[in-house]
Design an enzyme around this catalytic site. Structure first.
Site, mmCIF file in Angstrom:
data_model
loop_
_atom_site.group_PDB
_atom_site.id
_atom_site.type_symbol
_atom_site.label_atom_id
_atom_site.label_comp_id
_atom_site.label_asym_id
_atom_site.label_seq_id
_atom_site.Cartn_x
_atom_site.Cartn_y
_atom_site.Cartn_z
ATOM 1 C CG HIS A 30 15.958 32.995 63.842
ATOM 2 N ND1 HIS A 30 14.650 33.016 64.243
ATOM 3 C CD2 HIS A 30 16.068 33.947 62.888
ATOM 4 C CE1 HIS A 30 13.995 33.956 63.572
ATOM 5 N NE2 HIS A 30 14.849 34.528 62.733
ATOM 6 C CD GLU A 60 12.311 36.766 63.531
ATOM 7 O OE1 GLU A 60 13.278 37.345 64.040
ATOM 8 O OE2 GLU A 60 12.298 36.394 62.344
ATOM 9 C CG HIS A 116 10.183 40.975 63.911
ATOM 10 N ND1 HIS A 116 10.324 41.903 62.914
ATOM 11 C CD2 HIS A 116 11.310 40.215 63.872
ATOM 12 C CE1 HIS A 116 11.483 41.716 62.290
ATOM 13 N NE2 HIS A 116 12.100 40.697 62.849
ATOM 14 C CG ASP A 173 18.858 36.542 62.249
ATOM 15 O OD1 ASP A 173 17.975 36.031 61.534
ATOM 16 O OD2 ASP A 173 18.829 37.723 62.605
#
Length: 399
Positions: free
Chosen positions: A24, A128, A155, A324
């Site tokens: 991600h 996402e 999300h 992330d």
């Protein structure tokens, strides 16, 4: 005392042979916010001061493949969310084309390995949040056609058919339509991503799915008790499912001290009418809040603790990496940007992880899951056609 220079050399050689696949990265949304997707203004081919990600640092981090998030905030709903998601998908295609000497598009595990073997960074996409399909299985199928290979079911906010980890529970997991979304993703060959969803949604999805699932960027709740992390019972079920939990680096999810700071910031935000689940508004609020209330630092060792816990509970075949990057404001010391992955692997090597263990963590496990999902889809397509179910039909019959 381990020789860090020797360990880094060992890890560098390992990542030359085995692709590191990160689950991600939110660079596409940053490109939208910072330049309107203008890669002349935000030239990723050189050092970029305003992001955590650019090509030189991806190379320094030995990244072999990246799932680019085609995230849109859950404050967008319906047609607006679908259109913005399509713009994100287009941006990734434009980005990969612009840097074609460094990036290569991939849709399958074999294509990931082929792009990696060519010396480029394999580029995949993940959506996402289920708001990106607007309660339409046809929209889900079209995202797959465009190359999206996972969808996170929610999300920060609930969707009509699934509860989020950070919203008030409404359904207690998946609705009937949510079950059908999971089944259709299985049939398509799209990875079911359970990051961001409530623990009950995790459990429901694991009961329904016919193939392995992923957590694209989640850590262990037993180590840092926040709703975005994965409880031990779910990690145990993940082992039986043959899926993978890709440990994230978000300080609020890996450090109990930073998690406590975030709870205080969320309470302060609520006092002025800002919801902590509102991605853009809360991000703006915390930038100001940090001036008077400095945010503590997480460390690389915090992330190591999560990797080791997921390994202990789920097993070495079920742990991966989902940093992330460009999705939050700060990162652990030692993992400030995408150049830091070798330091994480070196720290694990110093704790006794073998080369085989490290190769599984880096990308071997998620590539196995991709192959299992691809094979499962081929089998399911022999017995099942596209689902014609609708949200209204399943969740609101007779309306």
């Amino acid at each position: 005392m381990p020789d860090s220079t020797a360990t880094l050399a060992r890890v560098t050689e390992l990542l030359r042979r085995h692709p590191l696949v990160d689950g991600h990265n939110d660079l596409p949304w940053e490109a939208r916010e910072q330049s309107g997707y203008d890669f002349d203004r935000l030239d990723l081919g050189g050092d970029v001061a305003t992001t955590c990600t650019d090509v030189p640092r991806l190379r320094a981090g030995r990244v072999g493949a990246q799932f680019w998030s085609v995230f849109v905030p859950s404050s967008l709903q319906g047609d607006a969310a679908v259109v913005a998601t399509l713009e994100q998908v287009d941006a990734v295609h434009q980005m990969v084309g612009r840097y074609a000497g460094e990036l290569g598009f991939a849709r399958t595990a074999d294509e990931v390995e082929g792009v990696f073997a060519s010396g480029r960074i394999a580029s995949l996409m993940g959506a996402e949040g289920g708001h990106s399909i607007g309660c339409s299985l046809a929209a889900l199928r079209m995202l797959y056609v465009l190359g999206v290979r996972y969808m996170t079911l929610t999300h920060n906010d609930n969707v009509p058919w699934a509860d989020s980890a950070t919203d008030e529970p409404v359904l207690g997991g998946l609705s009937a339509f949510g079950v059908e979304v999971v089944r259709e993703m299985n049939r398509l060959g799209m990875l079911v991503d359970l990051s961001h969803v409530s623990a009950d949604t995790m459990r429901d999805a694991l009961k329904v799915t016919e193939v392995p699932v992923i957590f694209s960027h989640s850590s262990a709740r037993a180590v840092c008790d926040v709703p975005r992390n994965v409880p031990d019972d779910v990690l145990t079920t993940l082992r039986a499912n043959n899926g993978v939990c890709m440990v994230t680096f978000v300080p609020e999810f890996v450090s109990p001290v930073v998690a406590a700071w975030r709870r205080e910031a969320a309470a302060a935000a609520a006092d002025v009418g800002v919801k902590s689940t509102d991605y853009e508004a809360f991000r703006a609020f915390t930038r100001e809040y940090r001036v008077a209330h400095p945010k503590p630092s997480a460390t690389l060792e915090d992330v190591v603790a999560h990797c080791e816990h997921v390994r202990e509970v789920a097993g070495i075949d079920h742990v991966g990496i989902g940093g992330d990057y460009d999705g939050t404001e700060t990162y652990p010391v030692g993992l400030e940007d995408v150049s830091g992955y070798p330091r994480l692997l070196a720290a694990l090597a110093d704790r006794g992880w073998s080369d085989e263990d490290l190769a599984k963590l880096a990308g071997g496990n998620v590539l196995r899951v991709m192959r299992d999902v691809e094979a499962g889809a081929r089998e399911l397509q022999e017995t099942r056609g596209p689902s014609l179910a609708t949200y209204r039909q399943l969740d609101h019959p007779g309306s």
